[in-house]
Enzyme design. Structure first.
Site, PDB file in Angstrom:
ATOM      1  N   HIS A 100      16.633  79.938  -5.690  1.00 56.04           N
ATOM      2  CA  HIS A 100      17.327  78.768  -6.224  1.00 56.04           C
ATOM      3  C   HIS A 100      18.256  78.285  -5.099  1.00 56.04           C
ATOM      4  O   HIS A 100      18.742  79.116  -4.323  1.00 56.04           O
ATOM      5  CB  HIS A 100      18.252  79.102  -7.394  1.00 56.04           C
ATOM      6  CG  HIS A 100      17.604  79.718  -8.593  1.00 56.04           C
ATOM      7  ND1 HIS A 100      17.336  81.045  -8.688  1.00 56.04           N
ATOM      8  CD2 HIS A 100      17.222  79.166  -9.781  1.00 56.04           C
ATOM      9  CE1 HIS A 100      16.799  81.304  -9.876  1.00 56.04           C
ATOM     10  NE2 HIS A 100      16.714  80.184 -10.555  1.00 56.04           N
ATOM     11  N   ASP A 103      21.318  80.330  -4.798  1.00 60.63           N
ATOM     12  CA  ASP A 103      21.182  81.736  -4.362  1.00 60.63           C
ATOM     13  C   ASP A 103      21.420  81.826  -2.866  1.00 60.63           C
ATOM     14  O   ASP A 103      21.750  82.884  -2.349  1.00 60.63           O
ATOM     15  CB  ASP A 103      19.759  82.283  -4.567  1.00 60.63           C
ATOM     16  CG  ASP A 103      19.270  82.164  -5.984  1.00 60.63           C
ATOM     17  OD1 ASP A 103      20.103  82.185  -6.888  1.00 60.63           O
ATOM     18  OD2 ASP A 103      18.039  82.042  -6.159  1.00 60.63           O
TER      19      ASP A 103
HETATM   20  C1  XLS Z   1      15.304  82.847 -16.222  1.00 63.45           C
HETATM   21  C2  XLS Z   1      14.239  82.436 -15.337  1.00 63.45           C
HETATM   22  C3  XLS Z   1      14.647  81.964 -13.949  1.00 63.45           C
HETATM   23  C4  XLS Z   1      13.544  81.191 -13.303  1.00 63.45           C
HETATM   24  C5  XLS Z   1      13.944  80.372 -12.132  1.00 63.45           C
HETATM   25  O1  XLS Z   1      15.070  83.392 -17.287  1.00 63.45           O
HETATM   26  O2  XLS Z   1      13.307  83.489 -15.276  1.00 63.45           O
HETATM   27  O3  XLS Z   1      15.070  83.031 -13.172  1.00 63.45           O
HETATM   28  O4  XLS Z   1      12.492  82.030 -12.890  1.00 63.45           O
HETATM   29  O5  XLS Z   1      14.966  79.491 -12.445  1.00 63.45           O
END
Ligand code: XLS
Ligand code: CA
Ligand code: CA
Length: 437
Positions: A100, A103
């Site tokens: 993300h 991140d």
């Molecule tokens: C949350 C999601 C998230 C997505 C990406 O539950 O799994 O991590 O994979 O935003």
């Protein structure tokens, strides 16, 4: 400078090995059904869990130290995460990562400064990529953590917040393309609602579709040739999320003309939260030509929330790999959207977790290939539907008959024989005999 000093490159040592820092099943160069394991299994590291999550939960603070020798919240720390991440991936032989925007860098108060930080860190990541075979699997924008997204991003009531979501997507696409990403994900974390007393569902869904169209237009304009993905999830954080499951997301993509540019990123734990099996959502995606990528993890049926555990259930991994093999592979890969349990807080645990996940999917691949080569399941299914291989069956399949004609046929027969045993228990024995031979 190395971060994980005590840990070397993880070797393949085979199923008998008791070395905790070795693979027992993942043998990158082993050929299965004509392809190397490493090609069947494009594994990816999830930046957020592996380099970010330190064990905080609703009842307690961090247990793990993910500072990597610097002060969290600084650009120095952002760089230290890049160093740690690349060392980690290289030691495990992982060739992809997923991220993300937030991140990668700490978010600033002003989006201009956040974007500048993203430029800086992506330059550094590009530098690190050189001389390695590590690439980006997919990028995404976090449009659920910042308080401004409390009512959603594409589904927000505020036109200004919507513009901020658009700005984040634009930048995340820029970075994804810069890092050679194979895909771009939309996970609609807060795209949903708690109560219809305050929500215009139609207006919100139309706005989400519009935002996705703008993302496709922009992505294609900057040379993004990969797939966009929707990652379905039924709930959490919202009570109702619009991308409930694979079938719902496919319907949405078709309704709004997005189905040519989008596929699905199926997460195991999300499929089970929707009341399905992981394999169900994989199959529904595959038969619609939309099985793109996988978030490899598992939930816990006794807990009922998104626990994001590292996958160790070989039954589930085998069924997953069966779907993937039948699909002819993935355009995306296997992203470990998984976190170590809170008491597994050491650096070794990070490695043990990935070894577990990679070995589980490698074993799943081996067993799925054996199931296919064995052929008994395929043969059973073919024979189960064999009654359709006559003129009547063909006429129905070709839309060449009517209710009147079928009714006359049924009356002539007077009664139909039972359709034949489903043989579930027999087939489950076949499955077990292959898994445990
Ligand atoms: C949350 C999601 C998230 C997505 C990406 O539950 O799994 O991590 O994979 O935003
Ligand atoms: Ca999840
Ligand atoms: Ca996920």
């Amino acid at each position: 400078m190395t971060v994980f000093k005590e840990i070397g490159t993880i070797p393949y040592e085979g199923p008998e090995s008791k070395n905790p820092l070795a693979f027992r099943y993942y043998d990158a160069d082993r050929v299965i059904l004509g392809k190397k394991m490493s090609e069947h299994l494009p594994f990816a590291m999830a930046w957020w869990h592996n380099l970010g999550a330190a064990g905080t939960d609703m009842f307690g603070r961090d247990t793990a130290d993910k500072s990597f020798g610097s002060v969290p919240g600084t650009m120095e720390h952002a760089r230290a995460k890049v160093d740690a991440g690349f060392e980690f991936m290289q030691k495990l032989g992982i060739r992809y990562f997923c991220f993300h925007d937030v991140d990668l860098v700490p978010e600033a108060d002003d989006i201009k400064e956040t974007n500048r930080r993203l430029d800086e860190i992506s330059d550094y990541i590009l530098e690190k990529m050189q001389g390695t075979d590590i690439k980006c699997l997919w990028g995404t924008a976090n449009m659920f953590s910042n308080p401004r997204f409390m009512n959603g991003a594409g589904s927000t009531n505020s036109v200004d917040v919507y513009a901020f979501a658009a700005a984040q997507i634009k930048k995340a696409l820029d970075i994804t393309v810069k890092l050679g990403g194979r895909g771009y994900v939309f996970w609609g974390g807060r795209e949903g609602y708690e109560t219809l007393l305050n929500t215009d569902v139609k207006f919100e869904i139309e706005n989400i579709a519009n935002l996705m169209h703008m993302a496709v237009d922009y992505g294609r304009s900057i040379g993004f040739a990969g797939d966009f993905y929707i990652e379905p999830k039924p709930k959490e954080p919202m009570k109702h999320q619009y991308d409930f499951d694979a079938a719902t997301a496919i319907g949405f993509l078709r309704q709004y003309g997005l189905d040519k540019d989008f596929k699905l990123n199926i997460e195991a734990n999300h499929a089970t939260l929707a009341g399905h099996t992981f394999q169900h959502d994989l199959r529904i995606s595959a038969i619609n030509g939309m099985l793109g990528s996988i978030d490899a993890n598992q939930g816990d049926t006794l807990l009922g929330w998104d626990t994001d555990e590292f996958p160790f259930d070989v039954y589930e991994a085998t069924k997953c790999m069966y779907e993937v093999l039948k699909n002819g592979g993935l355009t995306g890969g296997f992203n470990f959207d998984s976190k170590t349990r809170r008491p597994s807080y050491t650096a070794e645990d990070m490695f043990y977790a990935y070894i577990l996940g990679m070995d589980t999917f490698a074993l799943g691949l081996i067993k799925a290939a054996e199931l296919i080569e064995d052929g008994r399941i395929d043969q059973f299914i073919e024979q189960k539907y064999a009654s359709w291989n006559n003129d009547l069956g063909r006429k129905i399949r070709n839309h060449e008959t009517t209710l009147e004609e079928l009714s006359a046929y049924a009356e002539k027969l007077g009664n139909a024989e039972l359709p034949g045993s489903g043989r579930q228990e027999y087939l489950e024995s076949v499955f077990n005999s292959i898994l445990f031979r």
